[in-house]
Enzyme design. Structure first.
Site, PDB file in Angstrom:
ATOM      1  CB  SER A 186      -2.545   9.172   3.519  1.00  0.00           C
ATOM      2  OG  SER A 186      -3.945   8.970   4.211  1.00  0.00           O
ATOM      3  CG  HIS A 213      -4.102   5.703   3.131  1.00  0.00           C
ATOM      4  ND1 HIS A 213      -3.410   6.372   4.194  1.00  0.00           N
ATOM      5  CD2 HIS A 213      -3.258   4.620   2.780  1.00  0.00           C
ATOM      6  CE1 HIS A 213      -2.311   5.812   4.477  1.00  0.00           C
ATOM      7  NE2 HIS A 213      -2.209   4.745   3.790  1.00  0.00           N
ATOM      8  CG  ASP A 309       0.782   2.844   4.918  1.00  0.00           C
ATOM      9  OD1 ASP A 309       1.667   2.029   4.804  1.00  0.00           O
ATOM     10  OD2 ASP A 309      -0.108   2.991   4.147  1.00  0.00           O
TER      11      ASP A 309
END
Length: 371
Positions: A186, A213, A309
């Site tokens: 991310s 992401h 995540d």
């Protein structure tokens, strides 16, 4: 509680107002200054010492790239780039120079789009409190040195030094060898992924799949950029793409990537995010699918990023008999996702970014000598 102090730098009056309104809707944020070009922006950063800067890249007098170079050298500060999709190639250059992350630039009159952008901006601003600025500066300087070194090599070489690897003829692969390397990231992920993927050999004997992401519209340019820099074949995944050795599939922004075995082949499936998927493309969705489809032949890697995540995914890979790695705190721009993965207690090894490609190569059976 001390507020997050922000300076907004953008030559568009509309963008400054829109971004300020989004920021000031957060009770923990205070907008302390504005600038309309890079020169004024540097003065504001030096005088006001903000926690965060939102930055437009194309401005008069001094552009955002020059500002980033100066700020990261003399007054390291967290920077989030505000960019239109037409500037997506420039975004990745800004991330190389030390920007933390980016959000899409709001356009006039599109209320649904503005709501999505506001949520994305809020999430990334809140991540500033977990930011490892020293890691960003270290990464940016290492990349500058790597770029200089790359200029001294032949034009066909990759911009990062590769680990010494064995050929297939001198190092037969074991029967239970890895089939896929699955990497999730991310905040801070694009430069980290670039560093890792550019250090892997072109004849890499495993497939690589990536969930980063990122908003829809940016991942294709990201994949095309990496494809130019890396000896591997790198592309944005499309539904039905074959997952095969030497190929890197990057999940398209706004969607999840999962997998389906069809006889001797495995195909990528591009699906809409689930209601529980807070971050998209979902790292967990990808890793859980890898655990199910590839089982013990999976190597899962969790890099820098906010939130948790990937933690469910590494646990699933472990249960399936696969292997997992997590980025070390000292190099992670945000030590959120790796920390949560490590907290599961099943991560096989914690690895700094500068050694991650070597570790992957070693676990794939190609590295001849590791110290």
């Amino acid at each position: 509680m001390r507020k997050i102090r922000v300076v907004v730098i953008d030559d568009s009056a509309y963008s400054r107002r829109a971004i300020t309104k989004m920021l000031e809707s957060m009770p923990e944020v205070e907008v302390i200054g504005y600038a309309t070009d890079g020169e004024e922006g540097i003065r504001k950063i030096i005088d006001l010492k903000p926690d965060l800067v939102t930055l437009d890249l194309e401005m008069p007098r001094m552009d955002g790239f020059t500002l980033l170079r100066i700020v990261m050298e003399y007054s390291p500060t967290a920077v989030i780039v505000i960019s239109s999709r037409s500037e997506d190639e420039k975004v990745f250059r800004a991330l190389e120079l030390g920007a933390v992350d980016f959000v899409a630039k709001p356009t006039k009159g599109v209320s649904e789009e503005i709501l999505t952008i506001r949520e994305d901006l809020h999430r990334k601003v809140r991540g500033v409190i977990h930011l490892n600025l020293a890691g960003i500066v270290r990464r940016e300087r290492e990349q500058e040195r790597a770029s200089v070194a790359a200029g001294r090599r032949t034009s066909g070489s990759a911009p990062y030094a590769k680990a010494a690897v064995r050929t297939e003829s001198t190092a037969p692969r074991p029967a239970g060898r890895l089939e896929v390397v699955a990497i999730g990231a991310s905040t801070g992920g694009p430069p980290a992924l670039q560093r890792i993927l550019c250090a892997l050999p072109g004849a890499f004997p495993q497939a690589v799949v990536v969930s980063q992401h990122m908003p829809a519209g940016f991942t294709r340019t990201f994949a095309e950029r990496l494809n130019r820099l890396s000896p591997l074949e790198i592309c944005e995944a499309a539904d039905g793409d074959e997952v095969r050795a030497g190929r890197v599939l990057i999940a398209p922004g706004g969607h999840n990537m999962v997998f389906e075995r069809q006889g001797s082949e495995v195909r990528a499936r591009i699906v809409k995010p689930g209601t529980d998927d807070r971050y998209v493309p979902s790292v967990d969705a990808m890793l859980l699918s890898c655990a199910e489809v590839f089982g013990p032949r999976t190597l899962g890697v969790v890099l820098t990023g906010m939130g948790n995540d990937g933690s469910k995914g590494v646990a699933a890979i472990n249960r399936a008999g696969g292997q997992t790695l997590a980025e070390a705190e000292e190099t992670a721009v945000v030590f959120g996702m790796p920390k949560e993965a490590i907290a599961t207690g099943v991560v096989d090894k914690i690895v700094s970014l500068d050694r991650m490609s070597r570790e992957i190569i070693q676990r794939c059976g190609l590295l001849s000598d590791v110290d």
